[in-house]
Write a protein that holds these residues in place. Structure first.
Motif, mmCIF file in Angstrom:
data_model
loop_
_atom_site.group_PDB
_atom_site.id
_atom_site.type_symbol
_atom_site.label_atom_id
_atom_site.label_comp_id
_atom_site.label_asym_id
_atom_site.label_seq_id
_atom_site.Cartn_x
_atom_site.Cartn_y
_atom_site.Cartn_z
ATOM 1 N N MET A 130 3.982 4.727 1.116
ATOM 2 C CA MET A 130 3.465 3.872 2.087
ATOM 3 C C MET A 130 4.250 3.850 3.528
ATOM 4 O O MET A 130 5.386 4.162 3.582
ATOM 5 N N GLU A 134 3.126 -1.296 5.010
ATOM 6 C CA GLU A 134 2.456 -1.394 3.882
ATOM 7 C C GLU A 134 3.630 -1.491 2.823
ATOM 8 O O GLU A 134 3.560 -2.440 1.946
ATOM 9 N N ARG A 135 4.884 -1.056 3.098
ATOM 10 C CA ARG A 135 5.934 -0.991 2.080
ATOM 11 C C ARG A 135 6.535 -2.552 2.103
ATOM 12 O O ARG A 135 6.784 -3.205 1.130
#
Length: 261
Positions: A130, A134-135
């Motif tokens: 990611m 996103e992470r």
């Protein structure tokens, strides 16, 4: 008696029409609610009235940390009502961990976990592909879910402290009254490092010990809190946290550590 009765707009957690034309209604519950049978009955009558059907399947999915104690039926004069309850910890987390869907792997945090290290490794591996945002979003979802599993949350917090992800206390979506007690908040994941001075860190470790004891046995035995708050050694507190995470008999461990007479 007053003739007006309380009326509220009902909203269910999940509702779907199945292939056999029946309706599936699911509620996700994080604590034992003695009023659950009445709630499910209200949902049932509202669904039946709106969709003109009695072919309704109802399921409560219990995701809480304490032992499941809710009833699955209501029996009163002229009425017998039943629904199903599933304790999500009956589901082996490996079923969801092997799913290609990252959200399934998140849900695995609430299931039956026999190897916490493996679960965390799978979550971290999921985040590797990611981008940064996103992470961060995925990690915050994992931390929100594991608020219901204190032991797993501590392990996950320790692992992500070494990841290049900026997580500030204000990112943690908890009410203010809960935020200050939150393990992640206290350990200080801000700008990828711990915050606060030595005294604050010692207090955070002491609070973590007490949180683990309370999470394991539902209470802190009399006299234990005073003794824990008298411990100033960081190494000992960290070792005690590890022992509590892995202990099957917390009271015996407290006696061995001379914290409980």
């Amino acid at each position: 008696m007053p003739t007006s009765l309380p009326s509220t707009e009902l909203r269910v957690d999940f509702l779907a029409k199945l292939e056999d034309e029946s309706i599936l209604h699911m509620e996700f519950q994080s604590f034992n609610d003695a009023n659950m049978p009445w709630r499910m009955l209200r949902y049932y009558t509202a669904i039946a009235e709106k969709y003109k059907t009695y072919n309704i399947k109802q399921l409560v999915v219990y995701v809480g940390n304490k032992k499941l104690r809710m009833k699955t039926s209501l029996k009163i004069k002229n009425l017998v009502f039943r629904y199903e309850i599933l304790d999500i910890r009956q589901i082996d987390c490996r079923v969801l961990l092997e799913s290609p869907d990252p959200m399934d792997r998140l849900l695995a945090c609430l299931c039956k976990v026999e190897d916490e290290v493996y679960l965390i490794e799978k979550l971290i591996k999921t985040m590797e592909s990611m981008n940064e945002e996103e992470r961060k979003d995925y990690l915050l979802k994992a931390l929100t879910l594991t608020e219901l599993r204190p032991n797993l949350r501590i392990r996950l917090t320790e692992e992500v402290k070494h990841m290049p992800i900026v997580v500030r206390p204000e990112d943690i979506k908890l009410p203010k009254r809960k935020l200050k007690k939150d393990i992640l908040y206290r350990l200080g994941l801000e700008e990828g490092k711990q915050i606060g001075h030595e005294e604050g860190f010692i207090k955070a470790l002491q609070d973590t010990v007490l949180t683990l004891i309370r999470g394991k046995i539902g209470r802190v035995p009399e006299g234990v809190e005073v003794k824990v708050k008298g411990i100033r050694n960081r190494e000992y507190l960290n070792a005690l946290i590890e022992k509590l995470i892995n202990s099957g008999d917390v009271l015996e461990l407290l006696r061995e550590e001379r914290l409980l007479s």
